[in-house]
Each structure stands twice: as structure tokens, then as C-alpha cells.
Motif scaffolding. Structure first.
Motif, PDB file in Angstrom:
ATOM      1  N   TYR A 136     -26.954 -14.530  56.014  1.00 20.19           N
ATOM      2  CA  TYR A 136     -26.984 -13.868  57.328  1.00 20.19           C
ATOM      3  C   TYR A 136     -26.971 -14.902  58.463  1.00 20.19           C
ATOM      4  O   TYR A 136     -26.261 -14.736  59.459  1.00 20.19           O
ATOM      5  CB  TYR A 136     -28.223 -12.990  57.418  1.00 20.19           C
ATOM      6  CG  TYR A 136     -28.273 -12.108  58.631  1.00 20.19           C
ATOM      7  CD1 TYR A 136     -27.436 -11.001  58.752  1.00 20.19           C
ATOM      8  CD2 TYR A 136     -29.162 -12.372  59.673  1.00 20.19           C
ATOM      9  CE1 TYR A 136     -27.475 -10.184  59.876  1.00 20.19           C
ATOM     10  CE2 TYR A 136     -29.213 -11.559  60.787  1.00 20.19           C
ATOM     11  CZ  TYR A 136     -28.367 -10.465  60.883  1.00 20.19           C
ATOM     12  OH  TYR A 136     -28.419  -9.654  61.996  1.00 20.19           O
ATOM     13  N   GLN A 141     -23.547 -16.377  58.856  1.00 20.17           N
ATOM     14  CA  GLN A 141     -22.643 -15.448  59.532  1.00 20.17           C
ATOM     15  C   GLN A 141     -22.884 -15.436  61.034  1.00 20.17           C
ATOM     16  O   GLN A 141     -21.937 -15.408  61.823  1.00 20.17           O
ATOM     17  CB  GLN A 141     -22.839 -14.044  58.955  1.00 20.17           C
ATOM     18  CG  GLN A 141     -22.227 -13.850  57.573  1.00 20.17           C
ATOM     19  CD  GLN A 141     -22.375 -12.435  57.070  1.00 20.17           C
ATOM     20  OE1 GLN A 141     -23.469 -11.875  57.065  1.00 20.17           O
ATOM     21  NE2 GLN A 141     -21.273 -11.848  56.654  1.00 20.17           N
ATOM     22  N   LEU A 142     -24.163 -15.457  61.436  1.00 22.22           N
ATOM     23  CA  LEU A 142     -24.488 -15.485  62.870  1.00 22.22           C
ATOM     24  C   LEU A 142     -23.975 -16.763  63.518  1.00 22.22           C
ATOM     25  O   LEU A 142     -23.461 -16.740  64.646  1.00 22.22           O
ATOM     26  CB  LEU A 142     -26.001 -15.362  63.064  1.00 22.22           C
ATOM     27  CG  LEU A 142     -26.634 -14.004  62.748  1.00 22.22           C
ATOM     28  CD1 LEU A 142     -28.143 -14.061  62.982  1.00 22.22           C
ATOM     29  CD2 LEU A 142     -26.015 -12.898  63.600  1.00 22.22           C
ATOM     30  N   GLY A 199     -21.764  -7.375  55.279  1.00 19.34           N
ATOM     31  CA  GLY A 199     -22.431  -6.717  56.393  1.00 19.34           C
ATOM     32  C   GLY A 199     -23.094  -5.395  56.037  1.00 19.34           C
ATOM     33  O   GLY A 199     -23.574  -4.682  56.917  1.00 19.34           O
ATOM     34  N   GLU A 217     -14.487 -15.325  54.460  1.00 20.63           N
ATOM     35  CA  GLU A 217     -15.225 -14.317  53.687  1.00 20.63           C
ATOM     36  C   GLU A 217     -14.643 -14.160  52.287  1.00 20.63           C
ATOM     37  O   GLU A 217     -15.388 -13.955  51.323  1.00 20.63           O
ATOM     38  CB  GLU A 217     -15.214 -12.983  54.425  1.00 20.63           C
ATOM     39  CG  GLU A 217     -16.072 -12.960  55.677  1.00 20.63           C
ATOM     40  CD  GLU A 217     -15.945 -11.651  56.429  1.00 20.63           C
ATOM     41  OE1 GLU A 217     -16.890 -11.291  57.164  1.00 20.63           O
ATOM     42  OE2 GLU A 217     -14.906 -10.976  56.291  1.00 20.63           O
ATOM     43  N   GLU A 252     -17.264 -18.753  67.022  1.00 19.25           N
ATOM     44  CA  GLU A 252     -16.022 -18.042  67.335  1.00 19.25           C
ATOM     45  C   GLU A 252     -16.021 -17.503  68.757  1.00 19.25           C
ATOM     46  O   GLU A 252     -14.977 -17.423  69.403  1.00 19.25           O
ATOM     47  CB  GLU A 252     -15.816 -16.895  66.352  1.00 19.25           C
ATOM     48  CG  GLU A 252     -15.479 -17.378  64.933  1.00 19.25           C
ATOM     49  CD  GLU A 252     -15.406 -16.231  63.950  1.00 19.25           C
ATOM     50  OE1 GLU A 252     -15.702 -15.078  64.350  1.00 19.25           O
ATOM     51  OE2 GLU A 252     -15.046 -16.458  62.775  1.00 19.25           O
ATOM     52  N   GLN A 253     -17.216 -17.124  69.252  1.00 16.57           N
ATOM     53  CA  GLN A 253     -17.310 -16.611  70.621  1.00 16.57           C
ATOM     54  C   GLN A 253     -17.199 -17.759  71.637  1.00 16.57           C
ATOM     55  O   GLN A 253     -16.735 -17.585  72.728  1.00 16.57           O
ATOM     56  CB  GLN A 253     -18.631 -15.867  70.803  1.00 16.57           C
ATOM     57  CG  GLN A 253     -18.685 -14.572  70.015  1.00 16.57           C
ATOM     58  CD  GLN A 253     -20.045 -13.884  70.141  1.00 16.57           C
ATOM     59  OE1 GLN A 253     -20.979 -14.427  70.732  1.00 16.57           O
ATOM     60  NE2 GLN A 253     -20.165 -12.684  69.584  1.00 16.57           N
ATOM     61  N   LEU A 311     -21.406 -18.593  62.526  1.00 15.31           N
ATOM     62  CA  LEU A 311     -19.946 -18.519  62.615  1.00 15.31           C
ATOM     63  C   LEU A 311     -19.511 -17.624  63.780  1.00 15.31           C
ATOM     64  O   LEU A 311     -18.557 -17.956  64.502  1.00 15.31           O
ATOM     65  CB  LEU A 311     -19.366 -17.987  61.305  1.00 15.31           C
ATOM     66  CG  LEU A 311     -19.399 -18.960  60.115  1.00 15.31           C
ATOM     67  CD1 LEU A 311     -18.946 -18.240  58.840  1.00 15.31           C
ATOM     68  CD2 LEU A 311     -18.507 -20.159  60.404  1.00 15.31           C
ATOM     69  N   ARG A 312     -20.212 -16.513  63.973  1.00 11.33           N
ATOM     70  CA  ARG A 312     -19.867 -15.617  65.082  1.00 11.33           C
ATOM     71  C   ARG A 312     -20.097 -16.297  66.421  1.00 11.33           C
ATOM     72  O   ARG A 312     -19.328 -16.118  67.378  1.00 11.33           O
ATOM     73  CB  ARG A 312     -20.712 -14.348  64.977  1.00 11.33           C
ATOM     74  CG  ARG A 312     -20.331 -13.442  63.797  1.00 11.33           C
ATOM     75  CD  ARG A 312     -21.312 -12.308  63.675  1.00 11.33           C
ATOM     76  NE  ARG A 312     -21.040 -11.513  62.480  1.00 11.33           N
ATOM     77  CZ  ARG A 312     -21.840 -10.538  62.026  1.00 11.33           C
ATOM     78  NH1 ARG A 312     -22.969 -10.263  62.691  1.00 11.33           N
ATOM     79  NH2 ARG A 312     -21.528  -9.862  60.936  1.00 11.33           N
ATOM     80  N   THR A 313     -21.176 -17.099  66.510  1.00  8.19           N
ATOM     81  CA  THR A 313     -21.483 -17.806  67.756  1.00  8.19           C
ATOM     82  C   THR A 313     -20.391 -18.835  68.075  1.00  8.19           C
ATOM     83  O   THR A 313     -19.960 -18.978  69.216  1.00  8.19           O
ATOM     84  CB  THR A 313     -22.838 -18.523  67.641  1.00  8.19           C
ATOM     85  OG1 THR A 313     -23.864 -17.561  67.342  1.00  8.19           O
ATOM     86  CG2 THR A 313     -23.189 -19.212  68.944  1.00  8.19           C
ATOM     87  N   SER A 329     -11.961 -11.737  56.115  1.00  7.06           N
ATOM     88  CA  SER A 329     -11.317 -12.924  56.678  1.00  7.06           C
ATOM     89  C   SER A 329     -11.148 -13.967  55.578  1.00  7.06           C
ATOM     90  O   SER A 329     -11.663 -13.811  54.469  1.00  7.06           O
ATOM     91  CB  SER A 329     -12.177 -13.494  57.806  1.00  7.06           C
ATOM     92  OG  SER A 329     -13.427 -13.932  57.300  1.00  7.06           O
TER      93      SER A 329
END
Length: 241
Positions: free
Chosen positions: A230, A233-234, A175, A96, A240-241, A236-238, A93
Motif C-alpha cells: 500500500y 502504491q501511494l 486496490g 502492476e 506520478e502526480q 508511486l501515485r505521488t 499498468s
């Protein structure tokens, strides 16, 4: 099926292109460093007081090539990092891409730090220890090939080992690694690093400690940096969700 084969062939062609660029960069760097190899050689043997011996007409050429090769590796490492980043960039992305690109300068810096540690700290310590053993017992005569082979075997591994934090952060960002895996592998990693340090140092406790402690610190720093990457990244994922 044909689309998959076409993509696979495309990946191989792209990989081939990146490898060729890296190899060409290495060759150009070798040629450039070779121009100054004599001056670098004189600086590296400054403490030997002209005691090095050559046993054949090509020995000094071999030493110049080793010197040129080490400097070429230092120059090629960031180039190789950029080529690796270019290869995986389509799968990353935008965030990234920016984050992983920042690791590339660190590769060159860490390699230089590792080489410097090996040459300025470890190499004189080991050489002095061996000279002390031989003192007043035998006539010592160092050949150019043996001297530079010995120097290479000590300094180059540290240049590569000091890349550990940047490589771990890069792989964590992709990852491939995570801090949990690194923590689980701590005992095995400690054992491997201890074997490396004992193998390349004189058989005394002080030398072993001087080498193994920085390597263990590097591993722990790598785990810490991996945790930071790490967690980001977690987060950012949270979001985005």
C-alpha cells in the motif's frame, strides 16, 4: 449500449476460457498423479504397519483419487493464478503487471508449506491423541476411506489458509484490500481463525495453541505485507502526480 453488451460478452468469454484452461490443467494433473498414486499411498501409510482396511472394492480407488486430487490442486494453483492474472492484465499498468505476476510462484510455495505443516505437524499430533484415547479400551481398525478423509480434512484447509499472505498482497495491489480494512477486521478474523483451530484439533490447550499461533502470525504477516504494498502504491501515485 451495444458496445457495453459486446464488452460484457467479451469478458464472459474470456472468463470462460480461463476457467476451462484451469479445469483442463487440473484433469491432466490428476491423471499424471494417478500414475504414482500407489507409491504415494504406500508412503503415506508407512506408519500404520498395514493396518488399514478396505470395506469395498472401490475404497482403494477412492484413496488413490484423493491422493491424485491433492497433488493436482498443488499443480493447478499456480496455473489458476496465471489465468486470473491474464484475465485482469488488461486493466493493470505495466508496473502492476510485473508486481502481481511475482505473487504466482508464492501461491504454490505457500500451499506446499501449509500442506506440509498440516501433515507433518498437526496430523500426527491429532492421530496420536486419538490413539491414546482408544488405547486398551477398544480394538481400533482404520478403514482406508476414513483414514484418508481424516487426513484430508486436516491438511487441505492449512494448504489453503497458508495462501493468505500472497492473496492479500495481490488484492492490495489491485486496490481491493488495504491494511486499514485488515486491521479493522482483526478481531473478527482472530475469532474465525480460533474457531477453525479449535474445530480441527484435539480438545486440549497445547494442540489449540500449536495451530492457532501460526494462523495468527500469518494474518499479522499479511497485514504487514499489505502495508508495504500500500505504501509503495501511494509513493508511486505521488510521483506520478
Amino acid at each position: 449500449m451495444e458496445d457495453k453488451e459486446a464488452k460484457y460478452i467479451g469478458y464472459l468469454e474470456e472468463l470462460r476460457k480461463r476457467i476451462i484452461i484451469t479445469l483442463c490443467s487440473f484433469l491432466v494433473a490428476v491423471c499424471g498423479a494417478f500414475i504414482y498414486a500407489k507409491d504415494i499411498y504406500n508412503w503415506l501409510v508407512r506408519d500404520m504397519e498395514g493396518k488399514l482396511t478396505v470395506l469395498g472394492p472401490t475404497d482403494i480407488l477412492w484413496a488413490y483419487m484423493i491422493i491424485s486430487g491433492i497433488f493436482a490442486i498443488a499443480v493447478t494453483i499456480p496455473v489458476a493464478g496465471i489465468q486470473a492474472w491474464q484475465f485482469v492484465k488488461p486493466a493493470l499498468s505495466k508496473s502492476e503487471r510485473r508486481a502481481t505476476l511475482m505473487f504466482i510462484p508464492a501461491l504454490a510455495v505457500l500451499f506446499a508449506v501449509g500442506i506440509s505443516f498440516g501433515y507433518f505437524v498437526l496430523f500426527p499430533m491429532v492421530l496420536s491423541f486419538l490413539q491414546t484415547i482408544a488405547a486398551n479400551q477398544v480394538n481400533t481398525m482404520y478403514t482406508t476411506e476414513n483414514y484418508f478423509s481424516f487426513m484430508l480434512n486436516i491438511t487441505l484447509p492449512f494448504g489453503l489458509l497458508f495462501e493468505m499472505p500472497a492473496v492479500v498482497m495481490f488484492l492490495t495491489k489491485l486496490g481491493i484490500l488495504n491494511p486499514m480494512r485488515l486491521a479493522k477486521a482483526r478481531k473478527l478474523s482472530y475469532f474465525i481463525l480460533a474457531v477453525i483451530s479449535i474445530t480441527i484439533t484435539p480438545p486440549d490447550l497445547v494442540s489449540d495453541v500449536l495451530v492457532i499461533v501460526p494462523l495468527l502470525i500469518l494474518y499479522e504477516v499479511s497485514i504487514t505485507l499489505s502495508k508495504m504494498v500500500y505504501k509503495k502504491q501511494l509513493a508511486l501515485r505521488t510521483v506520478e502526480q
